[in-house]
Design a protein around this motif. Structure first.
Motif, PDB file in Angstrom:
ATOM      1  N   ALA A   1      -5.509   1.897   3.342  1.00  0.00           N
ATOM      2  CA  ALA A   1      -4.510   2.948   3.553  1.00  0.00           C
ATOM      3  C   ALA A   1      -3.367   2.457   4.442  1.00  0.00           C
ATOM      4  O   ALA A   1      -2.187   2.731   4.168  1.00  0.00           O
ATOM      5  N   TYR A   2      -3.697   1.715   5.488  1.00  0.00           N
ATOM      6  CA  TYR A   2      -2.676   1.249   6.424  1.00  0.00           C
ATOM      7  C   TYR A   2      -1.750   0.218   5.779  1.00  0.00           C
ATOM      8  O   TYR A   2      -0.523   0.317   5.880  1.00  0.00           O
TER       9      TYR A   2
ATOM     10  N   ALA B   1      -6.582   5.439  -1.546  1.00  0.00           N
ATOM     11  CA  ALA B   1      -5.793   4.952  -0.417  1.00  0.00           C
ATOM     12  C   ALA B   1      -4.780   3.892  -0.833  1.00  0.00           C
ATOM     13  O   ALA B   1      -3.869   3.577  -0.065  1.00  0.00           O
ATOM     14  N   GLY B   2      -4.962   3.323  -2.051  1.00  0.00           N
ATOM     15  CA  GLY B   2      -3.961   2.370  -2.517  1.00  0.00           C
ATOM     16  C   GLY B   2      -4.476   1.083  -3.116  1.00  0.00           C
ATOM     17  O   GLY B   2      -3.677   0.198  -3.432  1.00  0.00           O
TER      18      GLY B   2
ATOM     19  N   SER C   1      -1.324  -0.428   2.520  1.00  0.00           N
ATOM     20  CA  SER C   1      -0.627   0.046   1.314  1.00  0.00           C
ATOM     21  C   SER C   1       0.645   0.814   1.664  1.00  0.00           C
ATOM     22  O   SER C   1       1.590   0.853   0.850  1.00  0.00           O
ATOM     23  N   GLN C   2       0.706   1.385   2.855  1.00  0.00           N
ATOM     24  CA  GLN C   2       1.917   2.098   3.258  1.00  0.00           C
ATOM     25  C   GLN C   2       3.122   1.168   3.352  1.00  0.00           C
ATOM     26  O   GLN C   2       4.272   1.613   3.247  1.00  0.00           O
ATOM     27  N   GLN C   3       2.878  -0.112   3.535  1.00  0.00           N
ATOM     28  CA  GLN C   3       3.974  -1.073   3.636  1.00  0.00           C
ATOM     29  C   GLN C   3       4.641  -1.331   2.288  1.00  0.00           C
ATOM     30  O   GLN C   3       5.776  -1.815   2.240  1.00  0.00           O
ATOM     31  N   GLN C   4       3.903  -1.076   1.209  1.00  0.00           N
ATOM     32  CA  GLN C   4       4.430  -1.252  -0.155  1.00  0.00           C
ATOM     33  C   GLN C   4       4.945  -2.674  -0.377  1.00  0.00           C
ATOM     34  O   GLN C   4       5.949  -2.885  -1.053  1.00  0.00           O
TER      35      GLN C   4
END
Length: 291
Positions: A132-133, A170-171, A135-138
């Motif tokens: 999750a952490y 979460a990604g 994947s937020q960076q994309q």
């Protein structure tokens, strides 16, 4: 290139996993093994590191070499045991700047000498937290682990599948399974995952049996069951390494071809840094099944 982009043009992928060598001799051996395996034109390779982050530096160095000197799509294993947000950010920046854009994100094993996991106050206590952490960076393509027979710490397979769904939600872009020896476990697992709405690619991971006592230890640690017919085939020859090797290779070829024939989207080989077994298996596969 990101691994998920490969999936658009490759219905099957064939990949190899290495770990960083610890000695000079092991480094020479790895160089020879990598050279042999590169001739097989793998879809991608992955590099692990030791429990608690040990050998992480050498793992990153090996990834840099494979990605940028040899030109093979490389995936970094990364674990969150004991990691702070600052450390994760620093490592993600390091990898991204070296064009390593594919990650296998895992919780990881406890550091050496520590039998149980210590709660991480930074919030990274599960693989899904790390997925999750990051994947937020994309910025990355994210792989995660899957366990066809259930994770050894899960109460049952149903609970483990719920944890798996958390990672995908979460990604996670794709999944690679822990080793298994009965293909029915894999296909039953995939069917149950699909019913839960897990729709990403689930790549089966297999390990060639080249050492009978070693594979029994691995199976005990991972919770994988070794079918009785495999025990019966290997046990009479446990003191004959050449015979064990050949039987193990034949079993791995049979398992791989059955997986592909039944629709598996490729195979991830746990090489244990030994090229001969993987080369022998891949060279012997029915090529109609590998395209």
């Amino acid at each position: 290139m990101k691994i998920k982009d490969l999936f658009e043009s490759h219905s099957k992928t064939f990949s190899f996993e290495f770990f960083p060598p610890k000695t000079f001799t092991a480094t020479i051996d790895l160089g020879i093994n990598v050279g042999q395996l590169m001739r097989l034109n793998p879809s991608f390779i992955s590099v692990t590191y030791g429990a608690g982050g040990s050998t992480q530096t050498s793992s990153f160095d090996l990834l840099d070499y494979l990605q940028n000197k040899m030109g093979v799509i490389s995936m970094a294993h990364y674990t969150c045991v004991g990691a702070s947000r600052e450390k994760i950010d620093e490592d993600m920046n390091y990898l991204y700047e070296r064009d390593i854009h594919n990650l296998m994100l895992l919780r990881g094993d406890p550091p050496k000498g520590q039998e149980q996991f210590v709660h991480n106050p930074n919030g990274f206590n599960y693989g899904s937290d790390l997925v999750a952490y990051v994947s937020q960076q994309q910025r990355f393509c994210i792989g995660a682990g899957a366990y066809p027979e259930g994770h050894v710490e899960a109460a049952n397979l149903a609970q483990d599948l719920q944890h798996l769904k958390l990672k995908v939600d979460a990604g996670a872009d794709f999944l690679v399974t822990q080793m298994f020896f009965d293909n029915d476990y894999y296909f039953d697992f995939v069917a149950k995952a699909r019913r839960l709405g897990i729709d990403v690619r689930i790549i089966p991971g297999i390990i060639p049996i080249t050492n009978y006592s070693q594979i029994q230890r691995f199976a005990q640690l991972s919770g994988a069951k070794i079918p009785e017919h495999i025990h019966e085939a290997l046990k009479p020859y446990q003191d004959q390494p050449e015979k064990i090797y050949q039987i193990g290779i034949d079993l791995a070829i049979q398992q791989s071809e059955d997986l592909l024939r039944r629709g598996a989207p490729g195979i991830h080989f746990y090489t244990l840094n030994k090229s001969t077994a993987t080369v022998d298996i891949f060279a012997s596969l029915d090529k109609k099944l590998t395209v």
